[in-house]
Design a protein around this motif. Sequence first.
Motif, PDB file in Angstrom:
ATOM      1  N   ILE A   1      39.779  41.810  47.674  1.00 28.52           N
ATOM      2  CA  ILE A   1      39.543  42.413  46.358  1.00 28.52           C
ATOM      3  C   ILE A   1      40.613  41.964  45.363  1.00 28.52           C
ATOM      4  N   ALA A   2      41.864  42.017  45.807  1.00 30.03           N
ATOM      5  CA  ALA A   2      42.977  41.678  44.905  1.00 30.03           C
ATOM      6  C   ALA A   2      42.903  40.221  44.461  1.00 30.03           C
ATOM      7  N   LEU A   3      42.660  39.310  45.402  1.00 35.01           N
ATOM      8  CA  LEU A   3      42.594  37.890  45.042  1.00 35.01           C
ATOM      9  C   LEU A   3      41.360  37.579  44.207  1.00 35.01           C
ATOM     10  N   GLY A   4      40.216  38.187  44.561  1.00 33.04           N
ATOM     11  CA  GLY A   4      39.005  37.969  43.760  1.00 33.04           C
ATOM     12  C   GLY A   4      39.193  38.416  42.327  1.00 33.04           C
ATOM     13  N   LEU A   5      39.792  39.585  42.154  1.00 37.43           N
ATOM     14  CA  LEU A   5      40.067  40.113  40.814  1.00 37.43           C
ATOM     15  C   LEU A   5      41.056  39.222  40.069  1.00 37.43           C
ATOM     16  N   ALA A   6      42.116  38.795  40.783  1.00 35.77           N
ATOM     17  CA  ALA A   6      43.149  37.973  40.143  1.00 35.77           C
ATOM     18  C   ALA A   6      42.602  36.613  39.729  1.00 35.77           C
ATOM     19  N   PHE A   7      41.877  35.955  40.640  1.00 34.49           N
ATOM     20  CA  PHE A   7      41.328  34.638  40.317  1.00 34.49           C
ATOM     21  C   PHE A   7      40.333  34.724  39.169  1.00 34.49           C
ATOM     22  N   MET A   8      39.509  35.792  39.165  1.00 32.29           N
ATOM     23  CA  MET A   8      38.518  35.926  38.098  1.00 32.29           C
ATOM     24  C   MET A   8      39.200  36.176  36.763  1.00 32.29           C
ATOM     25  N   TYR A   9      40.277  36.961  36.775  1.00 31.88           N
ATOM     26  CA  TYR A   9      41.022  37.210  35.532  1.00 31.88           C
ATOM     27  C   TYR A   9      41.633  35.918  35.003  1.00 31.88           C
TER      28      TYR A   9
END
Length: 333
Positions: free
Chosen positions: A146-154
């Motif tokens: 979740i954290a990496l998906g959110l970070a990469f998308m941001y």
Amino acid sequence: MDPFLLMVIAIIVALLFDVMNGFHDTANAVATVIYTKALPPQVAIGMCALMNMVGPFLLGTAVAKVIATSIIPPERLTIAIVIAGLMGAIIWDLITWYYGLPVSSSHALIGGLVGSGLAAIGISGVKLGGLTNIVLALFISPVVGIALGLAFMYLIGRFIISRMSRERAHSIFKRIQVLSSAAVSLTHGSNDAQKTMGIIAMFVAVTYNSTPVIEPWIVVACAAAIGLGTAMGGWRIIRTLGERIGKEELSPSQGFAAETATALTIAVGSHIGAPISTTHVISSSIVGTVMAGGTGVLNKEVVLNILTAWVLTIPVAAVGAAISYFALKLVGI
């Protein structure tokens, strides 16, 4: 039953689980690339199958060694225990495939081994220290996803999409998403196929009263089995990941972000010998990319159903394995 014949039967069951694993988890790599229309479905599945076969040869066998030695004490192990564990995992995989729920074959296998170990031996049939480390890795990895998906998308939205037209961004990410999808398939093969390698190493060790060793023929057989299962495709789960987690279909940038986050997480897990779930990581990474647009666009009912299935995986597989163990004893195995 002749010990060698029993070992052969057990290896066949293990490879069937590996085929089921590939079939059930095809969605991990191809749902995003199919639903963003980066690749036609059959091309995506074919690429996924090939990369799943290559994965075990490139990233080592650390996970296999953990599975072979860290759940059930090797000196207490029997082939009946491991066959029953596999049967419990296969049963749960079939149930969740039918309902289109992307659950973890890794959790199911571990739950199955725990259930059959407890049924056969009792509490001493499970190495609690090793099991704790494995379960911890399985539960931490979705949070990382979740954290990496959110970070990469941001980061993608902030530094790339905001500086070009929507159409150009979609075109670019459709092309590079092919690479990120291949990376997920490669790491999935490296981590998930290794679990069956560890199981087969257990069978051989029990039959010949030796220490579990990951022989080259085990790597080849498991790579081929997971590749075959992947080629068959698990469309029910592909639709869940591609259509139902968010209230809108995934964009190519979301697909790339989720796949990159997943590939990175699984590669690290394979390197350190952590048997983590590709299913959990890709599902949670997709949730992270959707959350980048606000939690309101999540399909909360579907996410809740998936979480419920995740919670049930280990106990249900354990119960199925325990029942399978007693059934095997009734027929003399």
